[in-house]
Design a protein around this motif. Sequence first.
Motif, short mmCIF file in Angstrom:
data_model
loop_
_atom_site.label_atom_id
_atom_site.label_comp_id
_atom_site.label_asym_id
_atom_site.label_seq_id
_atom_site.Cartn_x
_atom_site.Cartn_y
_atom_site.Cartn_z
N PRO A 219 0.80 -1.23 0.00
CA PRO A 219 0.00 0.00 0.00
C PRO A 219 0.84 1.28 0.00
N ASP A 220 1.89 1.29 0.82
CA ASP A 220 2.73 2.50 0.89
C ASP A 220 3.49 2.72 -0.41
N VAL A 221 3.99 1.65 -1.00
CA VAL A 221 4.71 1.78 -2.27
C VAL A 221 3.78 2.30 -3.36
N ALA A 222 2.56 1.77 -3.40
CA ALA A 222 1.60 2.21 -4.40
C ALA A 222 1.29 3.70 -4.25
N LEU A 223 1.07 4.14 -3.02
CA LEU A 223 0.78 5.57 -2.79
C LEU A 223 1.97 6.44 -3.17
N THR A 224 3.16 5.97 -2.88
CA THR A 224 4.36 6.75 -3.20
C THR A 224 4.54 6.90 -4.71
N ILE A 225 4.35 5.80 -5.43
CA ILE A 225 4.50 5.86 -6.90
C ILE A 225 3.49 6.81 -7.51
N ASP A 226 2.24 6.69 -7.09
CA ASP A 226 1.21 7.56 -7.65
C ASP A 226 1.43 9.02 -7.25
N GLY A 227 1.99 9.21 -6.05
CA GLY A 227 2.29 10.58 -5.60
C GLY A 227 3.38 11.23 -6.43
N ILE A 228 4.36 10.45 -6.88
CA ILE A 228 5.46 11.00 -7.68
C ILE A 228 4.95 11.58 -8.99
N PHE A 229 3.98 10.90 -9.58
CA PHE A 229 3.51 11.32 -10.91
C PHE A 229 2.19 12.08 -10.87
N LYS A 230 1.78 12.49 -9.67
CA LYS A 230 0.55 13.27 -9.53
C LYS A 230 0.71 14.61 -10.24
N ASN A 231 -0.31 15.03 -10.96
CA ASN A 231 -0.34 16.29 -11.73
C ASN A 231 0.62 16.30 -12.92
N SER A 232 1.12 15.12 -13.30
CA SER A 232 1.94 15.03 -14.51
C SER A 232 1.03 14.82 -15.71
N LEU A 233 1.61 14.82 -16.91
CA LEU A 233 0.80 14.61 -18.11
C LEU A 233 0.26 13.18 -18.18
N ALA A 234 0.92 12.27 -17.51
CA ALA A 234 0.47 10.87 -17.48
C ALA A 234 0.47 10.40 -16.03
N GLU A 235 -0.61 10.68 -15.31
CA GLU A 235 -0.71 10.23 -13.92
C GLU A 235 -0.87 8.72 -13.87
N THR A 236 -0.50 8.14 -12.76
CA THR A 236 -0.51 6.67 -12.65
C THR A 236 -1.52 6.18 -11.63
N LEU A 237 -1.88 4.94 -11.81
CA LEU A 237 -2.69 4.22 -10.83
C LEU A 237 -1.95 2.92 -10.53
N THR A 238 -1.56 2.74 -9.29
CA THR A 238 -0.81 1.55 -8.89
C THR A 238 -1.67 0.72 -7.95
N GLU A 239 -1.77 -0.55 -8.24
CA GLU A 239 -2.60 -1.45 -7.44
C GLU A 239 -1.94 -2.82 -7.39
N THR A 240 -2.39 -3.63 -6.47
CA THR A 240 -1.84 -4.98 -6.37
C THR A 240 -2.24 -5.79 -7.61
N GLU A 241 -1.48 -6.83 -7.85
CA GLU A 241 -1.78 -7.67 -9.01
C GLU A 241 -3.18 -8.28 -8.89
N LYS A 242 -3.58 -8.61 -7.67
CA LYS A 242 -4.92 -9.16 -7.46
C LYS A 242 -5.99 -8.13 -7.81
N ALA A 243 -5.82 -6.90 -7.36
CA ALA A 243 -6.79 -5.84 -7.66
C ALA A 243 -6.83 -5.57 -9.16
N PHE A 244 -5.67 -5.66 -9.81
CA PHE A 244 -5.60 -5.45 -11.25
C PHE A 244 -6.42 -6.51 -11.98
N HIS A 245 -6.25 -7.77 -11.58
CA HIS A 245 -7.04 -8.84 -12.19
C HIS A 245 -8.52 -8.67 -11.90
N MET A 246 -8.85 -8.29 -10.69
CA MET A 246 -10.25 -8.13 -10.32
C MET A 246 -10.94 -7.04 -11.12
#
Length: 385
Positions: A219-246
């Motif tokens: 959870p912390d890694v996902a929030l950190t990654i998305d925070g780095i690219f917040k307000n950029s031209l290509a913002e990110t969404l990071t989630e666990t592999e399970k959430a991605f499949h779901m």
Amino acid sequence: MFMLKFIVRNMFRHKLRSILTVVGVAVAVLAFGLLRTLVGLWYSGAEHASATRLVTRNAISLIFPLPVSYLDRIRGVPGVTQVSYGNWFGGIYIDEKHFFANYAVQPASYLDLYPEFRLSPKERSDFLMDRKGCIVGSKLAKTYGWKVGDIVTLKGTIYPGNWEMVVRGVYHGAEKTTEERILLFHWDYLNETLKKSVARRADQVGFYMVGVKKPELAPDVALTIDGIFKNSLAETLTETEKAFHMSFVSMTEAIMVAIQIVSYMVIAIIMVVAANTMAMTARERTGEYATLKTLGFKAGHLGVLIFGESVAISLFGGVLGAVGTFPAALWIETQLAQFFPYFSVSRETITLEVLAALLVGVISGIFPTWRGATIKVAEGLRRIG
């Protein structure tokens, strides 16, 4: 013991009716089990996803790319052990009927993140060294008769053109649940071709695969990654592999719910059929029940006879259906391997099949049991047929 013999004898007094009822329950239980297995398989990709892998994609949608330049910044996030990237290629083999998952990936890091893809050291080395090389799952190779050294040509849909690649390895899954119908090839091969043909689409990836040290850091890694690219031209969404499949499974959740409803309706229908059969049997034997009462049989004795016969017939059919689930599942796994990586029946499913059969027997036997146990001697002896 006497009552048990009486129940067994009564079960097959009307052989054709009993056999048809048993077969009906068996078929219903079999269908119930296979439908439940199908629903379980639909969610199996998410259930077996790694807890130490994250997926980073474009926050808008998966169809929008991310710059390959994000790689180093993601790699520098605390808790991250490995980062790979790739694109869903979406190529077809021969024609649209021959479709399977194929990805352009950064091979070394991707294989490190997926140790469940088992390759021999030589095959791994050959794949890494050949930019036009690819690896394929064992089931995929078996389907098309591919072997190491064969040339495979994919017709691009997202990336137009004919893409030739050489099979450098055939991987096997570490577990039965590992998907073995995937083709992986070099992202560099895709990117270099795009630089020559459609330069604006080069140096872009569809997703990043991120490995973390421990599941609790995800959870912390996902929030950190998305925070780095917040307000950029290509913002990110990071989630666990399970959430991605779901997220993909949720698109078809209505279909899965419908299948589950159908599985329960099958049991409900056979329950009505079995209840009608037992009611008919009890009605035909009304005179016998009255006679037994005159011989000293109590209402409880009659109840055990009628109820026991109902449960015994249903359980017999249920056991046959549960046993038949295994060869049926094996046939499906063999004939429909293109669609199902495996078709394994769980213990839970078998337990539910037997419980469903027991439920059919219990509910279908309630009214006939009450009717037979409470019949008055005089009334019963007056009834004919």
